[in-house]
Design an enzyme around this catalytic site. Structure first.
Site, short mmCIF file in Angstrom:
data_model
loop_
_atom_site.label_atom_id
_atom_site.label_comp_id
_atom_site.label_asym_id
_atom_site.label_seq_id
_atom_site.Cartn_x
_atom_site.Cartn_y
_atom_site.Cartn_z
N ALA A 39 7.71 6.32 9.63
CA ALA A 39 7.09 6.21 10.37
C ALA A 39 6.36 4.54 10.55
O ALA A 39 6.14 4.01 11.34
CB ALA A 39 6.05 7.07 10.97
N THR A 40 6.10 4.33 9.16
CA THR A 40 5.35 3.08 8.97
C THR A 40 6.19 1.76 9.41
O THR A 40 5.70 1.00 10.19
CB THR A 40 4.87 2.82 7.67
OG1 THR A 40 3.69 3.81 7.09
CG2 THR A 40 4.37 1.69 7.15
N CYS A 52 -3.23 7.82 3.50
CA CYS A 52 -3.15 6.44 3.27
C CYS A 52 -4.19 5.56 2.83
O CYS A 52 -4.30 4.44 2.66
CB CYS A 52 -2.56 5.66 4.37
SG CYS A 52 -0.94 6.39 4.78
#
Length: 404
Positions: A75-76, A328
């Site tokens: 997704a990043t 994160c």
């Protein structure tokens, strides 16, 4: 019951046994290991076929056309491709982007990068309940606005945004709308055929698939065009270069297939366990709910325990795998930027814990968690001078602390 109890499903999920078993068939000489770009022989044809099957499974879950799925490393990367890709391709049309202060770091950092190369970014402040004010969004749209990027479910609080009405606003202004759906896909029903969403990011490892593989939905009608971030080979319709990892994509497809079958049962299971957890701890003195049980996803519960540092509580709860925020950013000693954006004071933000539950969480584990939290809170507050002062009636806000 396993020890420690895993309650960090928002960070990652274990791979389903069925998914892992299927992936093994696409790694060795005995399986389908070919390069799907090798179209001159059977090994490549077979690999391409199973990738097409996986695309179909993914599109079935989110209500899209399989040709609208672009594979990424997660997704990043998908967030970066969506935001930077739209920004660079449509730069002549405008240079203004709108997002919110509570987005994932991969969105915020991508936007800050774009600011460094000449783009203008507006960071909306959500209401205290975490919801984006639609009137505030409308007010910030101008003639140079080309993209709005808003997450569906917040990874720290679980708050669900009204992407239906946001998508309508964007479409009425001819603005691209990107949704980070990392925490919602497979947990909340999504049908892109009924939404004016142009781009949507998601990841396999959040719904019991492998790490290192994700995707970006890119609308075909009306067609969305964006600039690639990597080049070489023309893979994924020229949007993302690189040999496709067949085994990971197969695993992703299988996890999405299972999610589609289990989404209703999972929703009920997660909602019941989340409510059991909150009901078990809500009567603790000076406990604050940073999530919303009605407007929140069922798998995330964010709670602040006043006068206790979140990190101290995590260390005390050795039998629980929990976090003090996003995976994160949980290594940072700064209070959660998400909670601060919601107007929560630093002391409560510092004392926050994110419990995130999943498909394999049991009622027995939640009962054990409730007992452990009660026990640890009682022990830590017994050692806290601040708690003693509070119980003695001292107004801690009136004290001027010496920070020298």
């Amino acid at each position: 019951m396993k020890n420690p109890i895993y309650l960090d499903y928002a960070a990652t999920t274990p791979v389903e046994f069925k998914v892992a078993k299927k992936m093994m068939n696409y790694l060795t000489i005995d399986g389908i290991f070919g390069n799907p770009a090798s179209r001159s022989h059977k090994f490549g044809w077979e690999a391409e076929e199973v990738i097409d099957i996986a695309r179909n499974e993914i599109s079935e879950l989110i209500g899209s056309d399989s040709r609208e799925i672009v594979f990424t490393s997660g997704a990043t990367e998908a967030n970066n491709l969506a935001i930077k890709g739209i920004a660079f391709f449509h730069r002549k049309k405008g240079n203004h982007i709108i997002t919110s202060k509570t987005e994932h770091k991969s969105v915020l950092d991508a936007c800050r990068y774009l600011e460094s190369v000449g783009f203008s970014v507006t960071y909306l402040t959500p209401k205290n309940n975490g919801i984006i004010d639609l009137n505030d969004l409308k007010k910030n749209i101008n003639k140079n606005t080309i993209l709005v990027s808003i997450m569906h479910v917040n990874n720290e609080t679980g708050i669900i945004q009204d992407i239906t009405n946001i998508s309508k606003i964007c479409r009425s202004h001819d603005i691209f709308f990107h949704v980070d759906a990392t925490q919602s896909v497979g947990k909340i029903a999504i049908n892109l055929k009924n939404l004016f969403v142009d781009l949507m990011s998601f990841s396999a490892h959040k719904i019991y698939g492998p790490k290192g593989i994700g995707g970006l939905y890119v609308r075909r009608k009306p067609r969305v065009r964006l600039s690639a971030l990597s080049h070489g080979g023309g893979h994924e319709r020229g949007m993302r270069a690189g040999t496709l990892p067949v085994h990971q994509i197969v695993g992703m497809g299988e996890s999405f297939k299972l999610a589609r079958k289990k989404i209703n049962d999972d929703f009920i299971h997660l909602t019941n366990l989340r409510n059991d957890l909150w009901n078990g701890i809500k009567n603790i003195e000076e406990v604050y709910l940073n999530s919303d049980l009605k407007q929140g996803a069922p798998h995330i519960l964010n709670v602040s325990f006043n006068y206790i540092e979140g990190e101290s509580l995590i260390m005390a709860l050795k039998d629980l795998a929990i976090s003090s925020g996003s995976a994160c950013t949980s290594s940072s000693l700064e209070p959660s930027y998400v909670l601060r954006a919601l107007g929560i004071k630093d002391e409560l933000a510092h004392s926050s814990i994110r419990f995130s539950i999943g498909r394999f969480t049991t009622k027995e584990e939640i009962q054990h968690t409730v007992k452990s939290v009660h026990k640890s809170i009682h022990r830590l507050r017994a050692l806290s001078p601040l708690w003693e002062m509070f119980k003695s009636g001292v107004d801690l806000n009136s004290i001027e602390w010496d920070h020298t």
